[in-house]
Scaffold this motif. Structure first.
Motif, PDB file in Angstrom:
ATOM      1  N   HIS A  98     -32.717  51.916  28.599  1.00  9.97           N
ATOM      2  CA  HIS A  98     -32.511  50.642  27.927  1.00  9.97           C
ATOM      3  C   HIS A  98     -33.075  50.795  26.508  1.00  9.97           C
ATOM      4  CE1 HIS A  98     -32.022  48.854  31.993  1.00  9.97           C
ATOM      5  NE2 HIS A  98     -33.010  49.675  32.314  1.00  9.97           N
ATOM      6  N   ILE A  99     -32.323  50.364  25.508  1.00  8.15           N
ATOM      7  CA  ILE A  99     -32.752  50.600  24.129  1.00  8.15           C
ATOM      8  C   ILE A  99     -32.852  49.291  23.364  1.00  8.15           C
ATOM      9  CG2 ILE A  99     -32.255  51.773  21.965  1.00  8.15           C
ATOM     10  CD1 ILE A  99     -30.717  53.863  23.468  1.00  8.15           C
ATOM     11  N   ALA A 100     -33.960  49.150  22.630  1.00  7.49           N
ATOM     12  CA  ALA A 100     -34.125  48.050  21.679  1.00  7.49           C
ATOM     13  C   ALA A 100     -34.326  48.660  20.300  1.00  7.49           C
ATOM     14  CB  ALA A 100     -35.316  47.184  22.058  1.00  7.49           C
ATOM     15  N   PHE A 101     -33.348  48.474  19.440  1.00  3.88           N
ATOM     16  CA  PHE A 101     -33.453  48.918  18.046  1.00  3.88           C
ATOM     17  C   PHE A 101     -33.907  47.718  17.231  1.00  3.88           C
ATOM     18  CE2 PHE A 101     -31.876  49.737  13.772  1.00  3.88           C
ATOM     19  CZ  PHE A 101     -32.255  51.055  13.565  1.00  3.88           C
ATOM     20  N   VAL A 102     -35.167  47.738  16.797  1.00  8.03           N
ATOM     21  CA  VAL A 102     -35.784  46.554  16.184  1.00  8.03           C
ATOM     22  C   VAL A 102     -35.508  46.546  14.689  1.00  8.03           C
ATOM     23  CG1 VAL A 102     -37.902  45.218  15.945  1.00  8.03           C
ATOM     24  CG2 VAL A 102     -37.603  46.736  17.927  1.00  8.03           C
ATOM     25  N   LYS A 103     -34.806  45.529  14.245  1.00  2.00           N
ATOM     26  CA  LYS A 103     -34.416  45.452  12.848  1.00  2.00           C
ATOM     27  C   LYS A 103     -35.610  45.125  11.951  1.00  2.00           C
ATOM     28  CE  LYS A 103     -31.181  45.732  10.996  1.00  2.00           C
ATOM     29  NZ  LYS A 103     -30.753  46.977  10.252  1.00  2.00           N
ATOM     30  N   SER A 104     -35.642  45.759  10.805  1.00  5.23           N
ATOM     31  CA  SER A 104     -36.686  45.510   9.818  1.00  5.23           C
ATOM     32  C   SER A 104     -36.316  44.294   8.982  1.00  5.23           C
ATOM     33  CB  SER A 104     -36.842  46.737   8.916  1.00  5.23           C
ATOM     34  OG  SER A 104     -37.752  46.479   7.864  1.00  5.23           O
ATOM     35  N   CYS A 105     -37.198  43.305   8.959  1.00  6.07           N
ATOM     36  CA  CYS A 105     -36.928  42.129   8.117  1.00  6.07           C
ATOM     37  C   CYS A 105     -38.227  41.494   7.627  1.00  6.07           C
ATOM     38  CB  CYS A 105     -36.086  41.098   8.869  1.00  6.07           C
ATOM     39  SG  CYS A 105     -36.956  40.227  10.201  1.00  6.07           S
ATOM     40  N   SER A 106     -39.349  42.225   7.769  1.00 14.00           N
ATOM     41  CA  SER A 106     -40.633  41.646   7.373  1.00 14.00           C
ATOM     42  C   SER A 106     -41.319  42.440   6.264  1.00 14.00           C
ATOM     43  CB  SER A 106     -41.573  41.549   8.580  1.00 14.00           C
ATOM     44  OG  SER A 106     -41.765  42.831   9.176  1.00 14.00           O
ATOM     45  N   ASN A 107     -40.770  43.573   5.864  1.00 14.12           N
ATOM     46  CA  ASN A 107     -41.263  44.356   4.728  1.00 14.12           C
ATOM     47  C   ASN A 107     -42.733  44.742   4.827  1.00 14.12           C
ATOM     48  OD1 ASN A 107     -39.161  44.900   2.650  1.00 14.12           O
ATOM     49  ND2 ASN A 107     -38.878  42.690   2.766  1.00 14.12           N
TER      50      ASN A 107
END
Length: 292
Positions: A118-127
């Motif tokens: 199971h994969i969770a690719f966590v998006k960067s949006c907090s810099n």
């Protein structure tokens, strides 16, 4: 829709069949009020279900740079990566991006050593390289377009809360950590790898996030070293890695992940060293693989 139709036409049947078997799905963390991007919009991750019966997970943090002061946060790249409002909301909308970026290497359903996971690719949006935990800075407004359009009065830096919420969400949605023998590979690339390095022990030792699962780190290109740039080659407005770490520690409030042993070794004005791999690695207790 035109792009999607063209993509379906061009893809080999085998590749398309493999994708449709377990497609990527965008998951927004609306239920977790502290898991927000710089502009306060809910953070998100792309989820791909594992094979039936798999007890393995990959949590992979996106690498998209970071910022450490008002000047660096004012760049167009950082501002465009400070919101989730432009991310796809459906699996159909996500498909072109996923087919381009998330079907190869570690994510390959055939060749990857964790193809079943199971994969969770966590998006960067907090810099903040997934290290921060700072409520909105009201007076911090580095050319904050497009934030003013939604009445945002300050920047959030909640990268650590985003990571925590992803694990909590995976526990709820997929049963991560329900059984002894469950395995989690936790890592990332570039800024994501630095975030995983700094938070790895914090996550792996907290049953709230991983339950009964064992954790293995996977760090790709996150090994910053304390070497100042040559003065002649230093770009205008570019700070050394050391200066970036020092400024970021205060700006995004990453003090909670310094670690007890590292924090004792590097107290006070040297605390920033516990965010940099060259100093932090000797104190990491979670087993890991690293490439750079």
């Amino acid at each position: 829709m035109v792009l999607l139709a063209a993509l379906l036409w061009l893809l080999p049947v085998r590749v398309l069949s493999a994708y449709l078997d377990r497609p990527w799905i965008p998951v927004f963390l609306d239920e977790y009020p502290l898991a927000v991007c710089n502009d306060g919009s809910p953070a998100a991750y792309y989820y791909r279900p594992g094979m039936q019966g798999s007890r393995r997970w990959l949590v992979y943090l996106d690498g998209a740079g970071w910022c450490w002061n008002a000047e660096s946060c004012s760049h167009a790249w950082q501002r465009s990566h400070g919101t989730s409002t432009t991310l796809p909301r459906t699996k159909e909308a996500l498909m072109p991006r996923a087919m381009r970026f998330l079907q190869w290497g570690l994510f390959d359903k055939v060749r990857s050593p964790i193809a079943d996971a199971h994969i969770a690719f966590v998006k960067s949006c907090s810099n903040d390289a997934f290290m921060g935990d700072r409520p909105p800075l009201v007076n911090f407004d580095p050319m904050s377009y497009p934030f003013p359009q939604r009445g945002v009065t300050g920047w959030h830096f909640r990268g650590r809360r985003i990571v925590e919420s992803v694990f909590l969400d995976l526990r709820k949605r997929t049963g991560l950590g329900e059984r002894l023998g469950d395995r989690v590979v936790y890592g990332g690339c570039s800024a994501g790898a630095r975030g995983a390095l700094a938070t790895m022990d914090f996550i792996s030792t907290n049953t709230q996030f991983v339950g009964k699962a064992g954790v293995l780190g996977l760090l790709d290109s996150g090994m910053w070293v304390p070497m100042p740039p040559r003065q002649k080659s230093q770009a205008a407005g570019w700070d050394s890695f050391e200066d970036q770490m020092k400024a970021s520690l205060t700006l995004v409030n990453s003090s909670a992940i310094l670690g007890d042993t590292c924090g004792q070794r590097y107290p006070g004005n040297e605390a920033w060293k516990c965010l940099m791999g060259a100093f932090r690695l000797p104190f990491v207790r979670t087993p890991y693989f690293m490439v750079h």
